[in-house]
Design a protein around this motif. Structure first.
Motif, PDB file in Angstrom:
ATOM      1  N   TYR A  63       0.832  -1.198   0.000  1.00 51.50           N
ATOM      2  CA  TYR A  63       0.000   0.000   0.000  1.00 51.50           C
ATOM      3  C   TYR A  63       0.872   1.257   0.000  1.00 51.50           C
ATOM      4  O   TYR A  63       0.625   2.194  -0.742  1.00 51.50           O
ATOM      5  CB  TYR A  63      -0.935  -0.009   1.212  1.00 51.50           C
ATOM      6  N   ARG A  64       1.913   1.240   0.849  1.00 50.41           N
ATOM      7  CA  ARG A  64       2.798   2.400   0.942  1.00 50.41           C
ATOM      8  C   ARG A  64       3.514   2.654  -0.384  1.00 50.41           C
ATOM      9  O   ARG A  64       3.621   3.788  -0.852  1.00 50.41           O
ATOM     10  CB  ARG A  64       3.825   2.172   2.056  1.00 50.41           C
ATOM     11  N   LEU A  65       3.981   1.589  -1.034  1.00 49.34           N
ATOM     12  CA  LEU A  65       4.687   1.740  -2.305  1.00 49.34           C
ATOM     13  C   LEU A  65       3.758   2.206  -3.419  1.00 49.34           C
ATOM     14  O   LEU A  65       4.148   3.028  -4.256  1.00 49.34           O
ATOM     15  CB  LEU A  65       5.353   0.420  -2.691  1.00 49.34           C
ATOM     16  N   LYS A  66       2.534   1.704  -3.450  1.00 47.75           N
ATOM     17  CA  LYS A  66       1.569   2.155  -4.457  1.00 47.75           C
ATOM     18  C   LYS A  66       1.260   3.634  -4.295  1.00 47.75           C
ATOM     19  O   LYS A  66       1.163   4.375  -5.277  1.00 47.75           O
ATOM     20  CB  LYS A  66       0.276   1.341  -4.356  1.00 47.75           C
ATOM     21  N   LYS A  67       1.117   4.064  -3.051  1.00 48.05           N
ATOM     22  CA  LYS A  67       0.848   5.476  -2.775  1.00 48.05           C
ATOM     23  C   LYS A  67       2.037   6.334  -3.212  1.00 48.05           C
ATOM     24  O   LYS A  67       1.863   7.384  -3.831  1.00 48.05           O
ATOM     25  CB  LYS A  67       0.571   5.658  -1.287  1.00 48.05           C
ATOM     26  N   MET A  68       3.242   5.869  -2.908  1.00 49.86           N
ATOM     27  CA  MET A  68       4.446   6.604  -3.291  1.00 49.86           C
ATOM     28  C   MET A  68       4.548   6.709  -4.817  1.00 49.86           C
ATOM     29  O   MET A  68       4.861   7.766  -5.360  1.00 49.86           O
ATOM     30  CB  MET A  68       5.688   5.900  -2.737  1.00 49.86           C
ATOM     31  N   TYR A  69       4.264   5.615  -5.512  1.00 52.87           N
ATOM     32  CA  TYR A  69       4.314   5.619  -6.973  1.00 52.87           C
ATOM     33  C   TYR A  69       3.291   6.599  -7.546  1.00 52.87           C
ATOM     34  O   TYR A  69       3.606   7.352  -8.480  1.00 52.87           O
ATOM     35  CB  TYR A  69       4.059   4.221  -7.532  1.00 52.87           C
ATOM     36  N   ALA A  70       2.093   6.610  -6.996  1.00 54.75           N
ATOM     37  CA  ALA A  70       1.056   7.515  -7.493  1.00 54.75           C
ATOM     38  C   ALA A  70       1.472   8.968  -7.317  1.00 54.75           C
ATOM     39  O   ALA A  70       1.279   9.798  -8.220  1.00 54.75           O
ATOM     40  CB  ALA A  70      -0.266   7.240  -6.771  1.00 54.75           C
ATOM     41  N   GLU A  71       2.054   9.284  -6.170  1.00 59.94           N
ATOM     42  CA  GLU A  71       2.505  10.659  -5.929  1.00 59.94           C
ATOM     43  C   GLU A  71       3.634  11.051  -6.871  1.00 59.94           C
ATOM     44  O   GLU A  71       3.638  12.157  -7.427  1.00 59.94           O
ATOM     45  CB  GLU A  71       2.953  10.807  -4.472  1.00 59.94           C
TER      46      GLU A  71
END
Length: 94
Positions: A63-71
């Protein structure tokens, strides 16, 4: 959405069902719906407590990595648009 059950409660609930306790009794004891029990069973059946904890950690990291990628993707798009407006000839290589 965070589960109201801890990892050890989920593990205990599934073990009780394997021991022969009725699903309705288990659901009443832990305060969950039958559908919740069956979802947890399909997701965590056959796992040990350490496997369950590791899975939760991996889901959190994912979840954290997906959020980072989206940002970062959004930042990249914004910067690209700014560069294209300021320097319209820089990206045209014709």
């Amino acid at each position: 959405k965070k589960s109201k059950l801890s990892d050890s409660q989920i593990f205990a609930m599934l073990n009780e069902a394997e021991a022969g306790v009725l699903v309705n009794d288990i659901c009443r004891k832990y305060g969950v719906a039958n559908s919740t029990y069956y979802k947890l069973k399909s997701k965590y059946a056959g796992m040990s407590l350490s496997d369950l904890k590791r899975l939760k950690e991996l889901e959190k990291e994912n979840y954290r990595l997906k959020k980072m990628y989206a940002e970062l993707s959004l930042d990249h798009t914004i910067l690209k648009e700014v560069i294209e407006k300021k320097f319209p000839d820089i990206l045209d290589e014709d």
